[in-house]
Design a protein around this motif. Structure first.
Motif, PDB file in Angstrom:
ATOM      1  N   LYS A 163     -20.702 -26.095 -30.878  1.00 49.00           N
ATOM      2  CA  LYS A 163     -20.692 -25.935 -31.664  1.00 49.00           C
ATOM      3  C   LYS A 163     -20.111 -26.130 -33.716  1.00 49.00           C
ATOM      4  O   LYS A 163     -19.959 -25.799 -34.496  1.00 49.00           O
ATOM      5  N   ASN A 164     -19.855 -27.725 -32.457  1.00 50.18           N
ATOM      6  CA  ASN A 164     -18.961 -27.820 -33.412  1.00 50.18           C
ATOM      7  C   ASN A 164     -20.356 -28.202 -34.905  1.00 50.18           C
ATOM      8  O   ASN A 164     -20.125 -28.469 -36.046  1.00 50.18           O
ATOM      9  N   ARG A 167     -21.665 -25.891 -37.251  1.00 49.96           N
ATOM     10  CA  ARG A 167     -20.966 -25.618 -38.571  1.00 49.96           C
ATOM     11  C   ARG A 167     -21.579 -26.280 -39.598  1.00 49.96           C
ATOM     12  O   ARG A 167     -21.605 -26.437 -40.893  1.00 49.96           O
ATOM     13  N   TYR A 168     -21.458 -28.131 -39.250  1.00 47.42           N
ATOM     14  CA  TYR A 168     -22.426 -29.002 -40.256  1.00 47.42           C
ATOM     15  C   TYR A 168     -23.919 -28.564 -40.667  1.00 47.42           C
ATOM     16  O   TYR A 168     -24.457 -27.945 -41.264  1.00 47.42           O
ATOM     17  N   ASP A 170     -24.850 -25.498 -40.260  1.00 44.27           N
ATOM     18  CA  ASP A 170     -24.211 -24.083 -41.080  1.00 44.27           C
ATOM     19  C   ASP A 170     -24.304 -24.175 -42.229  1.00 44.27           C
ATOM     20  O   ASP A 170     -24.944 -23.779 -43.577  1.00 44.27           O
ATOM     21  N   SER A 171     -23.400 -26.102 -42.730  1.00 45.00           N
ATOM     22  CA  SER A 171     -23.320 -25.631 -44.282  1.00 45.00           C
ATOM     23  C   SER A 171     -24.904 -26.528 -45.195  1.00 45.00           C
ATOM     24  O   SER A 171     -24.982 -26.285 -45.853  1.00 45.00           O
ATOM     25  N   LYS A 199     -28.872 -21.016 -31.138  1.00 41.44           N
ATOM     26  CA  LYS A 199     -28.751 -20.352 -32.534  1.00 41.44           C
ATOM     27  C   LYS A 199     -29.503 -19.704 -32.985  1.00 41.44           C
ATOM     28  O   LYS A 199     -30.974 -21.351 -33.501  1.00 41.44           O
ATOM     29  N   SER A 206     -28.032 -16.692 -41.930  1.00 43.54           N
ATOM     30  CA  SER A 206     -28.481 -16.762 -40.159  1.00 43.54           C
ATOM     31  C   SER A 206     -27.746 -15.496 -39.556  1.00 43.54           C
ATOM     32  O   SER A 206     -26.853 -15.094 -39.762  1.00 43.54           O
TER      33      SER A 206
END
Length: 213
Positions: A163-164, A167-168, A170-171, A199, A206
């Protein structure tokens, strides 16, 4: 796909995390098919782990073997997708018959006259370096591919680490100026659970992330 989720229910508890991003011909069903391929590999790995436990032995699906298994599975199954007189050819790093062609794994499509038609699938597979910097580098490399479907594969130990990393990703995904519409699948092998988690991305938007159940 419904059947794929039913098959994953037989997974056993394990101790690993891995991930993937895949690109193929803008067809969500194609990415479902790719998930099926990965789930097949997970079932085999868990079966070997359970057999080793019964025999009082240990078993680890090491990254080097995982890399080979994934590429072999993608090559064998991907080349079966040819239709309408067209040919699908697989290329991957470490393949003595051709070697890496731009990305760790690609499916190339040729028309009935054997002319290069396009790339229905491109994948980056990073199982050796769990650190964000290296993973983001390979993720960004895949972003620029014009393949219809893209898959990124990486490995982590725990779900919170996956999950961490999302985040990268997604950015990076939202910052990129997408020129073409394509479908993405990020797949992560959790080494602590011996299962894949995923994902999906579509175009510049997304969709959702989910664990394979």
């Amino acid at each position: 796909m419904h059947n794929a989720r039913k098959r994953t229910a037989v997974h056993l508890n394990g101790s690993f995390v891995t991930g993937i991003i895949l690109a193929i011909r803008g067809d969500s069903q194609m990415l479902d098919t790719v998930k099926d391929w990965l789930e097949d590999l997970a079932i085999v790995a868990n079966h070997k782990k359970e057999q080793a436990r019964i025999n009082g032995e240990g078993y680890t699906w090491y990254s080097s073997q995982k890399n080979k298994d994934i590429k072999r599975k993608f090559s064998q199954e991907g080349e079966k997708l040819a239709s309408n007189g067209r040919r699908i050819a697989a290329r991957s790093s470490g393949d003595s018959t051709g070697g890496e062609w731009l990305y760790d794994f690609t499916l190339r499509e040729f028309d009935e006259n054997n002319r290069f038609f396009g790339v229905p699938l491109a994948a980056e597979i990073e199982l050796s370096d769990p650190k964000p910097r290296g993973l983001i580098y390979d993720f960004n490399k895949l972003l620029q591919s014009d393949a219809d479907n893209k898959v990124f594969i990486f490995q982590q130990k725990y779900a919170f680490e996956f999950k961490n990393m999302i985040r990268y990703f997604d950015s990076s995904f939202y910052a990129y100026n997408h020129k073409l519409k394509s479908k993405f699948l990020v797949a992560c092998w959790l080494t602590s659970k011996y299962e894949f988690t995923y994902k999906f991305y579509s175009g510049a938007k997304s969709n959702h992330w989910e664990r394979a159940l």
